[in-house]
Design a protein around this motif. Structure first.
Motif, PDB file in Angstrom:
ATOM      1  N   ILE A 128       0.654  -1.171  -0.192  1.00  0.00           N
ATOM      2  CA  ILE A 128      -0.074  -0.133   0.015  1.00  0.00           C
ATOM      3  C   ILE A 128       1.001   1.350   0.163  1.00  0.00           C
ATOM      4  O   ILE A 128       1.783   1.309   0.913  1.00  0.00           O
ATOM      5  N   SER A 129       0.826   2.010  -0.818  1.00  0.00           N
ATOM      6  CA  SER A 129       1.421   3.476  -1.078  1.00  0.00           C
ATOM      7  C   SER A 129       0.945   4.637  -0.203  1.00  0.00           C
ATOM      8  O   SER A 129      -0.304   4.499   0.163  1.00  0.00           O
ATOM      9  N   PRO A 130       1.670   5.227   0.586  1.00  0.00           N
ATOM     10  CA  PRO A 130       3.348   5.266   0.536  1.00  0.00           C
ATOM     11  C   PRO A 130       3.672   4.127   1.369  1.00  0.00           C
ATOM     12  O   PRO A 130       3.540   4.066   2.654  1.00  0.00           O
ATOM     13  N   THR A 131       4.298   3.107   1.047  1.00  0.00           N
ATOM     14  CA  THR A 131       4.552   1.774   1.654  1.00  0.00           C
ATOM     15  C   THR A 131       5.657   2.052   2.993  1.00  0.00           C
ATOM     16  O   THR A 131       5.227   1.362   3.881  1.00  0.00           O
ATOM     17  N   ASN A 132       6.555   3.063   2.843  1.00  0.00           N
ATOM     18  CA  ASN A 132       7.110   3.193   3.944  1.00  0.00           C
ATOM     19  C   ASN A 132       6.625   3.864   5.377  1.00  0.00           C
ATOM     20  O   ASN A 132       6.814   3.410   6.455  1.00  0.00           O
ATOM     21  N   TYR A 133       5.716   4.754   4.887  1.00  0.00           N
ATOM     22  CA  TYR A 133       4.965   5.330   5.957  1.00  0.00           C
ATOM     23  C   TYR A 133       4.021   4.456   6.609  1.00  0.00           C
ATOM     24  O   TYR A 133       3.802   4.241   7.771  1.00  0.00           O
ATOM     25  N   ILE A 134       3.466   3.525   5.605  1.00  0.00           N
ATOM     26  CA  ILE A 134       2.256   2.515   6.048  1.00  0.00           C
ATOM     27  C   ILE A 134       3.234   1.467   6.957  1.00  0.00           C
ATOM     28  O   ILE A 134       2.622   0.908   7.984  1.00  0.00           O
ATOM     29  N   SER A 135       4.368   1.023   6.421  1.00  0.00           N
ATOM     30  CA  SER A 135       5.022   0.153   7.213  1.00  0.00           C
ATOM     31  C   SER A 135       5.429   0.529   8.790  1.00  0.00           C
ATOM     32  O   SER A 135       5.524  -0.084   9.635  1.00  0.00           O
ATOM     33  N   ALA A 136       5.916   1.966   8.778  1.00  0.00           N
ATOM     34  CA  ALA A 136       6.298   2.595  10.145  1.00  0.00           C
ATOM     35  C   ALA A 136       5.077   2.570  11.031  1.00  0.00           C
ATOM     36  O   ALA A 136       5.104   2.438  12.215  1.00  0.00           O
ATOM     37  N   TRP A 137       3.872   2.813  10.498  1.00  0.00           N
ATOM     38  CA  TRP A 137       2.612   2.939  11.227  1.00  0.00           C
ATOM     39  C   TRP A 137       2.416   1.678  11.785  1.00  0.00           C
ATOM     40  O   TRP A 137       1.971   1.327  13.048  1.00  0.00           O
ATOM     41  N   ILE A 138       2.415   0.334  11.027  1.00  0.00           N
ATOM     42  CA  ILE A 138       2.091  -0.883  11.530  1.00  0.00           C
ATOM     43  C   ILE A 138       3.058  -1.500  12.436  1.00  0.00           C
ATOM     44  O   ILE A 138       2.993  -1.981  13.282  1.00  0.00           O
ATOM     45  N   HIS A 139       4.488  -0.982  12.263  1.00  0.00           N
ATOM     46  CA  HIS A 139       5.462  -1.230  13.344  1.00  0.00           C
ATOM     47  C   HIS A 139       5.033  -0.590  14.651  1.00  0.00           C
ATOM     48  O   HIS A 139       5.239  -1.389  15.500  1.00  0.00           O
ATOM     49  N   ASP A 143       3.802  -2.688  17.680  1.00  0.00           N
ATOM     50  CA  ASP A 143       5.130  -2.668  18.571  1.00  0.00           C
ATOM     51  C   ASP A 143       6.256  -3.773  18.077  1.00  0.00           C
ATOM     52  O   ASP A 143       6.694  -4.589  18.853  1.00  0.00           O
ATOM     53  N   GLY A 144       6.664  -3.730  16.694  1.00  0.00           N
ATOM     54  CA  GLY A 144       7.702  -4.592  16.247  1.00  0.00           C
ATOM     55  C   GLY A 144       6.737  -5.667  15.136  1.00  0.00           C
ATOM     56  O   GLY A 144       6.083  -5.333  14.710  1.00  0.00           O
ATOM     57  N   GLY A 145       7.852  -6.505  14.791  1.00  0.00           N
ATOM     58  CA  GLY A 145       7.297  -7.462  14.009  1.00  0.00           C
ATOM     59  C   GLY A 145       8.009  -7.498  12.769  1.00  0.00           C
ATOM     60  O   GLY A 145       8.887  -6.624  12.409  1.00  0.00           O
ATOM     61  N   GLN A 146       7.982  -8.588  11.978  1.00  0.00           N
ATOM     62  CA  GLN A 146       8.641  -8.405  10.410  1.00  0.00           C
ATOM     63  C   GLN A 146       7.885  -7.978   9.574  1.00  0.00           C
ATOM     64  O   GLN A 146       6.881  -8.554   9.028  1.00  0.00           O
ATOM     65  N   ILE A 147       8.034  -6.709   9.176  1.00  0.00           N
ATOM     66  CA  ILE A 147       7.377  -5.897   8.271  1.00  0.00           C
ATOM     67  C   ILE A 147       7.909  -5.393   6.935  1.00  0.00           C
ATOM     68  O   ILE A 147       9.048  -4.760   7.353  1.00  0.00           O
ATOM     69  N   ILE A 148       7.579  -5.638   5.944  1.00  0.00           N
ATOM     70  CA  ILE A 148       8.460  -5.423   4.696  1.00  0.00           C
ATOM     71  C   ILE A 148       7.813  -4.252   3.809  1.00  0.00           C
ATOM     72  O   ILE A 148       6.487  -4.761   3.549  1.00  0.00           O
ATOM     73  N   GLY A 149       8.084  -3.383   3.232  1.00  0.00           N
ATOM     74  CA  GLY A 149       7.751  -2.523   2.436  1.00  0.00           C
ATOM     75  C   GLY A 149       7.932  -2.751   1.082  1.00  0.00           C
ATOM     76  O   GLY A 149       9.052  -3.211   0.913  1.00  0.00           O
ATOM     77  N   LEU A 177      20.440  -1.008  -9.131  1.00  0.00           N
ATOM     78  CA  LEU A 177      20.136  -0.608  -7.888  1.00  0.00           C
ATOM     79  C   LEU A 177      19.689   0.853  -7.348  1.00  0.00           C
ATOM     80  O   LEU A 177      20.313   1.827  -8.165  1.00  0.00           O
ATOM     81  N   ALA A 178      18.648   0.970  -6.727  1.00  0.00           N
ATOM     82  CA  ALA A 178      18.417   2.508  -6.375  1.00  0.00           C
ATOM     83  C   ALA A 178      17.800   2.163  -4.667  1.00  0.00           C
ATOM     84  O   ALA A 178      17.440   1.314  -4.392  1.00  0.00           O
ATOM     85  N   ILE A 179      18.183   3.471  -4.185  1.00  0.00           N
ATOM     86  CA  ILE A 179      17.457   3.624  -2.640  1.00  0.00           C
ATOM     87  C   ILE A 179      16.692   4.642  -2.825  1.00  0.00           C
ATOM     88  O   ILE A 179      16.528   5.459  -3.755  1.00  0.00           O
ATOM     89  N   GLY A 180      16.137   4.828  -1.562  1.00  0.00           N
ATOM     90  CA  GLY A 180      15.092   5.912  -1.577  1.00  0.00           C
ATOM     91  C   GLY A 180      14.090   5.686  -0.330  1.00  0.00           C
ATOM     92  O   GLY A 180      14.234   4.945   0.704  1.00  0.00           O
ATOM     93  N   SER A 181      12.970   6.789  -0.574  1.00  0.00           N
ATOM     94  CA  SER A 181      12.276   6.872   0.564  1.00  0.00           C
ATOM     95  C   SER A 181      10.580   7.059  -0.254  1.00  0.00           C
ATOM     96  O   SER A 181      10.550   6.892  -1.644  1.00  0.00           O
ATOM     97  N   ASP A 182       9.605   7.493   0.650  1.00  0.00           N
ATOM     98  CA  ASP A 182       8.256   7.777  -0.300  1.00  0.00           C
ATOM     99  C   ASP A 182       8.340   8.745  -1.028  1.00  0.00           C
ATOM    100  O   ASP A 182       7.549   8.998  -1.960  1.00  0.00           O
TER     101      ASP A 182
END
Length: 303
Positions: A128-139, A143-149, A177-182
């Protein structure tokens, strides 16, 4: 491995078909919450969903042993090894980052209690976009867990295809290879290869800079097309199910000093989910870009 698909029903069917054909998963289950009619797979007047019936018959025709089932309640998450959160219908039409965030979080909230109750040990793949924001919210919520964006797979694929066009070779011989954020995507040309040959030996510095700039300008909040999205999901699920320990640029929790954020970085993926973040040697400019990514994400992911 049991994979649960939550969210967009059409994407779920396409993903399930790919999982069945590769026999990556032992069982694929479609799960929708009873409160929502938009993502339900079972019509109130039918005992078997049409799409699911068609998928099951096609699965049998292709002689796949993957078991398929559908649940109209969150109990279907029981004993799930991997939960895939798919974007809501129409998310690609959203015109603002906030609209994507609000709608994405609303969708995740519907399933969070079920994940906590029935699949607390499951790995979670966020598409779900924005994946990093959503992943951080779920984390934070779990309170933790194996969450992959899902990360910037579309941008990386675009980079690989553009390199292939520029050099006039098969994309099969390209690694990129590319790195980045939302918000940002930064190609790393020193880690791009054509069958092991450094990109600098095949393209001029100016052409490389122009290529990287073009890839970086891809809309950061754009949602990948269906087949790009499904293909990326299948690659990650396969890496987990078969313990491939593949290195992929995905949304991963990165800690620098006292700051922890989700960023798209090269990560080793295996049966435990994220096994390790691969260290990179960056130029001075790229280090400054990485600091910018961390700073932006730290502000954006304050929840």
């Amino acid at each position: 491995m049991k994979v649960a698909l939550l969210g967009n029903s059409q994407l779920a069917v396409s993903t399930a078909w790919g999982l069945c054909q590769s026999e990556t998963a032992r069982e694929v289950v479609f799960v929708s919450d009873a409160a929502s009619n938009k993502s339900r797979f079972v019509h109130p007047k039918e005992s078997t969903p049409t799409n699911l019936r068609d998928l099951a018959e096609a699965n049998a025709l292709s002689a796949s042993d993957t078991e398929i089932s559908a649940f109209d309640s969150l109990e279907g998450l029981a004993n799930t090894d991997l939960v895939v959160l798919l974007p809501p219908v129409g998310q690609s039409d959203f015109r603002s980052p906030q609209a994507s965030k609000t709608t994405g979080i609303a969708l995740v909230r519907r399933f969070l209690t079920g994940i906590q109750q029935y699949a607390s040990d499951a790995k979670i793949l966020v598409a779900i976009s924005p994946t990093n924001y959503i992943s951080a919210w779920i984390h934070q919520a779990l309170d933790g867990g194996q969450i992959i964006g899902l990360g910037n797979g579309a941008a990386t694929a675009h980079l690989a295809s553009e390199i292939a066009k520029c050099v006039n070779i098969s994309v099969k011989d390209v690694t990129a290879l590319a790195i980045g954020s939302d918000q940002e995507t930064y190609p790393l040309p020193q880690y791009c290869r054509v069958n092991g040959i450094p990109l600098a030996q095949l393209m001029s510095e100016t052409d490389i800079d122009n290529l990287c700039e073009a890839v970086a300008q891809r809309c950061p909040y754009g949602v990948s097309g269906e087949w790009t999205l499904v293909s990326h999901i299948l690659q990650i699920v396969s890496a987990i199910a078969l313990d491939k320990k593949r290195v992929m640029s995905v949304g991963t929790r990165v800690s620098t000093g006292t700051t922890s954020v989700y960023l798209n970085v090269p990560t080793q993926i295996g049966d435990d989910g994220v096994a390790a973040i691969v260290p990179l040697e960056l130029t001075e400019q790229q280090r400054e870009q990485f600091k910018k990514l961390v700073g932006q994400s730290a502000e954006d992911q304050i929840l």
